[in-house]
Design a protein around this motif. Sequence first.
Motif, PDB file in Angstrom:
ATOM      1  N   MET A   1       0.839  -1.194   0.000  1.00 16.42           N
ATOM      2  CA  MET A   1       0.000   0.000   0.000  1.00 16.42           C
ATOM      3  C   MET A   1       0.870   1.238   0.000  1.00 16.42           C
ATOM      4  N   THR A   2       0.313   2.358  -0.436  1.00 10.52           N
ATOM      5  CA  THR A   2       1.093   3.580  -0.557  1.00 10.52           C
ATOM      6  C   THR A   2       0.522   4.638   0.358  1.00 10.52           C
ATOM      7  N   VAL A   3       0.777   4.485   1.631  1.00 11.89           N
ATOM      8  CA  VAL A   3       0.313   5.452   2.618  1.00 11.89           C
ATOM      9  C   VAL A   3       1.533   6.051   3.283  1.00 11.89           C
ATOM     10  N   LEU A   4       1.564   7.380   3.421  1.00 11.15           N
ATOM     11  CA  LEU A   4       2.692   7.996   4.087  1.00 11.15           C
ATOM     12  C   LEU A   4       2.795   7.470   5.510  1.00 11.15           C
ATOM     13  N   ALA A   5       4.007   7.270   5.964  1.00 10.40           N
ATOM     14  CA  ALA A   5       4.221   6.651   7.268  1.00 10.40           C
ATOM     15  C   ALA A   5       3.693   7.504   8.409  1.00 10.40           C
ATOM     16  N   ALA A   6       3.821   8.807   8.294  1.00 11.03           N
ATOM     17  CA  ALA A   6       3.377   9.694   9.377  1.00 11.03           C
ATOM     18  C   ALA A   6       2.252  10.579   8.882  1.00 11.03           C
ATOM     19  N   TYR A   7       1.269  10.814   9.735  1.00  6.62           N
ATOM     20  CA  TYR A   7       0.142  11.660   9.396  1.00  6.62           C
ATOM     21  C   TYR A   7       0.236  12.951  10.189  1.00  6.62           C
ATOM     22  N   SER A   8      -0.323  13.986   9.627  1.00 10.25           N
ATOM     23  CA  SER A   8      -0.354  15.269  10.321  1.00 10.25           C
ATOM     24  C   SER A   8      -1.782  15.748  10.411  1.00 10.25           C
ATOM     25  N   SER A 168      -4.168   6.652  -6.193  1.00 12.57           N
ATOM     26  CA  SER A 168      -3.813   6.781  -7.603  1.00 12.57           C
ATOM     27  C   SER A 168      -4.846   6.088  -8.476  1.00 12.57           C
ATOM     28  N   ARG A 169      -4.629   6.182  -9.770  1.00 15.02           N
ATOM     29  CA  ARG A 169      -5.418   5.433 -10.748  1.00 15.02           C
ATOM     30  C   ARG A 169      -4.616   4.208 -11.182  1.00 15.02           C
ATOM     31  N   LEU A 170      -5.300   3.224 -11.725  1.00 14.53           N
ATOM     32  CA  LEU A 170      -4.646   2.084 -12.340  1.00 14.53           C
ATOM     33  C   LEU A 170      -5.044   2.051 -13.806  1.00 14.53           C
ATOM     34  N   GLU A 171      -4.061   1.912 -14.659  1.00 11.30           N
ATOM     35  CA  GLU A 171      -4.317   1.952 -16.094  1.00 11.30           C
ATOM     36  C   GLU A 171      -5.315   0.872 -16.505  1.00 11.30           C
ATOM     37  N   GLY A 172      -6.313   1.283 -17.230  1.00 12.58           N
ATOM     38  CA  GLY A 172      -7.316   0.354 -17.727  1.00 12.58           C
ATOM     39  C   GLY A 172      -8.453   0.077 -16.776  1.00 12.58           C
ATOM     40  N   TRP A 177      -7.471   3.980  -6.209  1.00 14.53           N
ATOM     41  CA  TRP A 177      -6.790   2.852  -5.579  1.00 14.53           C
ATOM     42  C   TRP A 177      -5.712   3.331  -4.624  1.00 14.53           C
ATOM     43  N   VAL A 178      -5.508   2.582  -3.563  1.00  7.61           N
ATOM     44  CA  VAL A 178      -4.363   2.757  -2.678  1.00  7.61           C
ATOM     45  C   VAL A 178      -3.660   1.404  -2.647  1.00  7.61           C
ATOM     46  N   GLY A 179      -2.536   1.322  -3.333  1.00 12.13           N
ATOM     47  CA  GLY A 179      -1.890   0.031  -3.506  1.00 12.13           C
ATOM     48  C   GLY A 179      -2.802  -0.907  -4.260  1.00 12.13           C
ATOM     49  N   ASN A 180      -3.097  -2.050  -3.649  1.00 11.08           N
ATOM     50  CA  ASN A 180      -3.940  -3.061  -4.284  1.00 11.08           C
ATOM     51  C   ASN A 180      -5.406  -2.941  -3.885  1.00 11.08           C
ATOM     52  N   GLN A 181      -5.738  -1.884  -3.125  1.00  8.90           N
ATOM     53  CA  GLN A 181      -7.091  -1.748  -2.588  1.00  8.90           C
ATOM     54  C   GLN A 181      -7.866  -0.649  -3.328  1.00  8.90           C
ATOM     55  N   LYS A 182      -9.072  -0.996  -3.736  1.00  9.70           N
ATOM     56  CA  LYS A 182      -9.942  -0.013  -4.373  1.00  9.70           C
ATOM     57  C   LYS A 182     -10.782   0.652  -3.291  1.00  9.70           C
ATOM     58  N   VAL A 183     -10.621   1.963  -3.147  1.00 12.74           N
ATOM     59  CA  VAL A 183     -11.342   2.679  -2.091  1.00 12.74           C
ATOM     60  C   VAL A 183     -12.530   3.463  -2.630  1.00 12.74           C
ATOM     61  N   ALA A 184     -12.546   3.745  -3.922  1.00 11.09           N
ATOM     62  CA  ALA A 184     -13.654   4.499  -4.518  1.00 11.09           C
ATOM     63  C   ALA A 184     -14.023   3.903  -5.864  1.00 11.09           C
ATOM     64  N   ALA A 185     -15.321   3.693  -6.076  1.00 14.39           N
ATOM     65  CA  ALA A 185     -15.837   3.164  -7.334  1.00 14.39           C
ATOM     66  C   ALA A 185     -16.624   4.251  -8.059  1.00 14.39           C
TER      67      ALA A 185
END
Length: 297
Positions: A1-8, A168-172, A177-185
């Motif tokens: 997944m692509t989440v920043l390690a620290a949140y503010s 991010s988006r995934l081509e096609g 998506w966040v990594g391999n997870q779809k969060v919005a349809a």
Amino acid sequence: MTVLAAYSLTSIPSSPLPLRPNSNLSSSVFHGRRVQCSRRCDLFDLHQDLIPYDVAWSWQKDLVREKKSQIENEGDCTDTLIILQHPSVYTLGTASTHKNLNFDIKYPPFPIYRTERGGEVTFHGPGQLVMYPIMNLRRYKMDLHWYLRTLEEVVIRALSSTFSIQASRLEGLTGVWVGNQKVAALGIRVAHWITYHGLALNVTTDLTPFKWIIPCGIRDRRVGSITGLLREAQSCSAHGTADLHNLDDDSLLHITHMSLIEEFARAFQIEYHHKTISVPILCERKGSCLTKEAQQH
């Protein structure tokens, strides 16, 4: 997944700044930047309400008819944005097939509706924010690819600015998506260049009902939520996420919906005019006169 390690929490006001309704100014300020606004958009903010799917569906089609008539008579129409939640329901798009249902269609765990939106089967339920823009694309860009990418951008920016989640988006593939997870349809319909249906973002959603379908027909990826992503980020970081993780569901939904509304205004350069509607009357009126297309399967 692509989440920043620290949140503010600096980007999350303890009492979110209200959007300015019915402003006469030609621009609005979001996140410290001034955005020129050339379009009026009526905003129905029902994010705390569970609106039955068939009621919202019928309401959208009524608005589309009204806007088509307004364009014919006046040459243009105001735009409308509805944001709400639905009780648990499955919806099928124009490309949907029963092979993506992991249950007997005769005995579904929740109501099922076949709709005219694009896409495959998906789930809507409490804790998921749904945005329905009814907009005249003639005044923006008559390009459905551009419209879908702009809706995705709204979610991507909201997740980044509010939670430091890098989506991010995934081509096609359509959606966010966040990594391999779809969060919005996303699933839309456009009639005479007037949009309806829209996007759904999982915030505090119980993801269990997604296991009973193949969401959007995609077998090799999973569905995620903001709550889940924050929980994963907290387990990977020794600091910075405690306050976000400890937000109750209502606060998390409120913060997310504020960010979505602001990013939508920035992306489409619109100015909101807040509208109210009686939910009980809406449900009574719409629920008692469903169109033929809205009958449950």
